[in-house]
Design an enzyme around this catalytic site. Structure first.
Site, PDB file in Angstrom:
ATOM      1  N   CYS A 108       0.856  -1.182   0.000  1.00  0.00           N
ATOM      2  CA  CYS A 108       0.000   0.000   0.000  1.00  0.00           C
ATOM      3  C   CYS A 108       0.902   1.246   0.000  1.00  0.00           C
ATOM      4  CB  CYS A 108      -0.848  -0.072   1.266  1.00  0.00           C
ATOM      5  SG  CYS A 108      -2.057   1.211   1.410  1.00  0.00           S
ATOM      6  N   CYS A 138      34.436 -26.648  -2.381  1.00  0.00           N
ATOM      7  CA  CYS A 138      33.608 -25.915  -1.412  1.00  0.00           C
ATOM      8  C   CYS A 138      33.447 -24.448  -1.848  1.00  0.00           C
ATOM      9  CB  CYS A 138      34.276 -25.983  -0.048  1.00  0.00           C
ATOM     10  SG  CYS A 138      33.444 -24.972   1.171  1.00  0.00           S
TER      11      CYS A 138
END
Ligand code: FE
Length: 375
Positions: free
Chosen positions: A171, A204
């Site tokens: 809004c 990794c």
């Protein structure tokens, strides 16, 4: 003339109401909204490629100097315009709505709907990180205020009573927004950063992400999962080795400052491309070495660099097993995997500090951060 008088009456009505409607503003609910990124969000580059670094004090002063007193009241003092009075309430044109202060795109006309509340309403944001939620306990209610994800200006509130598909109702105050019609030239501060993407899997992702993030011209490096067979994988699923994903890193870079070939060459200095499905102690297909190319040109460059590297003294007696594949879906890893090395001081790629320092020197910039000797 009659039209002008009607408008003038509306203006008076709106002025009288302005400032007194916040308590009722947007038909508040009693609970703060979930599903909205709350204010601890870190600045950086958004998924849609915008720089979310807040303006400096000086820059903000300049931006605010261009606003009207009403825009200042609403955006800087959490004001609310009177219902049914905003200039963008009935706007049905195609385009985007940007922050009136800093120009960040906030909403798209595709997501605007008529809520009947009297304020411009949207079911979702232009980009989830461009609009940030803050708990607002004013007026004896608990609501979720929304502010600009770059400059922090007040925009309105968000509620969970919107229509499908999101069920959300953002809004807005018209005064917090500038509308840019489709086809109009975007002002500089409403344009995404000039950026290209590259994807690398080298074991990794913590260390790979850290390494790329240190290079001048790299705008962001993000750990994730890529080129697997399931939708929306998480760490546990990828660790099982059954989803086919590689731990990979999305690198966003400014091609005017660093080129793709340099990124690929750097990649071969921060991991071992000769160990199949393995990087040091990490074993499994998720730790494979891979370059996932976003264009035929990237593929051409990646193949060329691999040939060069394979001929070098370091690798001439070993076989490079790096796969070069077109980019599949990249899923960002969980937050606790992002910036892991910087946050914890731990890393997983020996020698990365040396490679980072070498490339920083080569790219004509001093190292930004001292890397611990254990690296
Ligand atoms: Fe803003």
């Amino acid at each position: 003339m009659r039209h002008r008088k009607t408008r003038s009456m509306i203006t008076q009505f709106c002025t009288a109401l302005a400032g007194s409607v916040l308590a009722a503003g947007c038909f508040a609910q009693d609970a703060p909204t979930r599903n909205v990124q709350m204010e601890d969000a870190k600045p950086g580059i958004s998924d849609s490629g915008y720089d979310l670094t807040p303006p400096t004090e000086e820059e903000k002063k300049e931006l605010l100097a261009k606003l009207t007193p009403e825009q200042i009241r609403i955006t800087q003092k959490a004001g609310t315009e009177a219902a049914f009075c905003g200039t963008l309430l009935d706007n049905k044109k195609e385009g985007i709505y940007v922050c009136v202060v800093c120009g960040l795109p906030l909403f798209d006309s595709d997501d605007k709907f008529t809520s009947g509340t009297g304020w411009p309403s949207f079911t979702k944001t232009f980009d989830p990180s461009h609009v940030v939620g803050k708990v607002d306990t004013s007026y004896g209610m608990v609501r979720t205020e929304i502010v600009c994800g770059r400059c922090g200006s007040h925009l309105g509130h968000v509620f969970e009573d919107g229509p499908p598909p999101t069920g959300m109702r953002f809004c807005l105050n018209s005064e917090s927004l500038t509308f840019i019609e489709k086809g109009e030239e975007l002002p500089e501060n409403s344009k995404p950063m000039k950026a290209e993407e590259a994807f690398f899997a080298g074991g990794c992702f913590w260390g790979v992400e850290y390494g790329f993030a240190q290079l001048p011209g790299v705008l962001s490096a993000t750990s994730g999962y890529q080129n697997g067979e399931t939708e929306d994988p998480d760490y546990r699923a990828v660790c099982s080795g059954e989803t086919g994903h590689a731990e990979s890193v999305r690198v966003r870079f400014d091609p005017d400052r660093i080129d793709y070939e340099t990124l690929v060459r750097f990649f071969f200095e921060i991991h071992d491309p000769t160990t199949l499905n393995r990087q040091g102690p990490d074993v499994g297909t998720q730790y494979r070495s891979g370059i996932y190319t976003a264009s035929p040109e990237q593929a051409r460059i990646a193949v060329k660099v691999v040939k060069d590297v394979a001929r070098s003294d370091e690798f001439k007696d070993r076989t490079i097993v790096t796969e070069i594949e077109p980019t599949g879906k990249f899923t960002q890893a969980e937050d606790y995997h992002q910036d892991y090395v910087v946050r914890t001081g731990r890393t997983c790629h020996p020698g990365i500090g040396t490679a980072v320092a070498k490339y920083q020197r080569m790219l004509d910039r001093q190292p930004e951060r001292v890397v611990s000797p254990s690296e």
